[in-house]
Design a protein around this motif. Structure first.
Motif, mmCIF file in Angstrom:
data_model
loop_
_atom_site.group_PDB
_atom_site.id
_atom_site.type_symbol
_atom_site.label_atom_id
_atom_site.label_comp_id
_atom_site.label_asym_id
_atom_site.label_seq_id
_atom_site.Cartn_x
_atom_site.Cartn_y
_atom_site.Cartn_z
ATOM 1 N N THR A 98 1.017 -1.231 -0.150
ATOM 2 C CA THR A 98 0.067 0.096 0.007
ATOM 3 C C THR A 98 0.882 1.193 -0.172
ATOM 4 O O THR A 98 0.403 2.400 -0.415
ATOM 5 C CB THR A 98 -0.962 -0.046 1.346
ATOM 6 N N ALA A 99 2.281 1.166 0.399
ATOM 7 C CA ALA A 99 3.028 2.314 0.722
ATOM 8 C C ALA A 99 3.010 3.144 -0.746
ATOM 9 O O ALA A 99 2.910 4.313 -0.695
ATOM 10 C CB ALA A 99 4.397 2.121 0.935
ATOM 11 N N PRO A 100 3.170 2.635 -2.151
ATOM 12 C CA PRO A 100 3.442 3.365 -3.100
ATOM 13 C C PRO A 100 2.198 4.387 -3.421
ATOM 14 O O PRO A 100 2.312 5.480 -3.729
ATOM 15 C CB PRO A 100 3.543 2.291 -4.267
ATOM 16 N N SER A 101 1.008 3.950 -3.267
ATOM 17 C CA SER A 101 -0.048 4.508 -3.653
ATOM 18 C C SER A 101 -0.469 5.593 -2.441
ATOM 19 O O SER A 101 -1.019 6.675 -2.736
ATOM 20 C CB SER A 101 -1.364 3.607 -3.714
ATOM 21 N N GLN A 102 -0.053 5.167 -1.295
ATOM 22 C CA GLN A 102 -0.343 6.205 -0.259
ATOM 23 C C GLN A 102 0.737 7.148 -0.408
ATOM 24 O O GLN A 102 0.363 8.487 -0.272
ATOM 25 C CB GLN A 102 -0.315 5.462 1.087
#
Length: 183
Positions: free
Chosen positions: A88-92
Motif C-alpha cells: 500500500t505504501a506506493p499509492s499512499q
C-alpha cells in the motif's frame, strides 16, 4: 347626455391608464431588485463538497480553515504517511505528495522514495496510533503525538513514541503541507 357619457368614459380610461402605469412601474422595480439579489447571490456563491467520512461541519475560506477540518486533514495525512504495508505504501505516498506545497514537493518526494525503497527491501509494515493532536492555527502548525510501530518482515514489532509537527499553508482554499518534522 352623450357628451357627459363621453367625458365619464374618458376619465375612466385615464384612471385605468394611471393604474396600469403604476403596476408596470412596480413590476419594473421588482425585476430590478430581483436582479440585484440574483447578482449578489451569484457572486457570493459557495460550492460545498463533503468528503466521505466527514461527520462534523467544517469550512475553508481563503487562507483559513475550521479546527475540525484541520483535525480531519491531519488524521488523513498521518494515516497516509505512517500506516502502510509494502503493497500500500506506493499509492499512499503518491497521495501524500498531493498535499505537498510546490516549494516542499521535491524534498518530500526524495524522502518518500528513499523510504519506499527501505519499506520494500526490509518488508516494513507500520502503524501510527494518534494519542494527541494539537492544532495551532495562528502558527499554521499541527503537532501530532502517538505511538509508531514498525514490523520488519517476520521480526517482532518495535514501538516508539513519536512527535510529528506538520507546518501547513492554506492558499485559495487549498491545504498544503509546507514542512514535516519528526522527533
Amino acid at each position: 347626455m352623450e357628451f357627459k357619457k363621453y367625458i365619464e368614459e374618458k376619465a375612466e380610461l385615464a384612471r385605468q391608464n394611471r393604474l396600469l402605469r403604476f403596476i408596470v412601474f412596480i413590476m419594473a422595480v421588482a425585476i430590478i431588485i430581483n436582479g440585484v439579489y440574483v447578482y449578489k447571490a451569484s457572486i457570493s456563491q459557495k460550492v460545498v463538497l463533503v468528503p466521505l467520512g466527514l461527520t462534523k461541519e467544517v469550512y475553508v475560506t481563503g487562507d483559513e480553515a475550521s479546527q475540525e477540518y484541520l483535525s480531519d486533514v491531519a488524521h488523513l495525512f498521518i494515516s497516509l504517511l505512517y500506516q502502510y504495508t509494502p503493497s500500500t505504501a506506493p499509492s499512499q505516498f503518491e497521495s501524500v505528495l498531493k498535499f505537498a506545497h510546490p516549494s516542499f514537493y521535491p524534498e518530500l518526494q526524495r524522502t518518500l522514495y528513499r523510504r519506499l525503497k527501505e519499506i520494500n527491501d526490509l518488508q516494513i509494515t507500520a502503524t501510527f496510533l494518534i494519542e494527541k493532536l494539537e492544532i495551532r492555527p495562528q502558527e499554521k502548525r499541527i503537532k501530532v503525538t502517538g505511538t509508531y510501530t514498525e514490523k520488519f518482515g517476520t521480526h517482532s514489532p518495535v514501538s516508539a513514541r513519536k512527535e510529528i509537527e506538520l507546518n501547513y499553508d492554506i492558499s485559495a482554499g487549498r491545504f498544503y503541507i509546507t514542512n514535516i518534522k519528526t522527533s
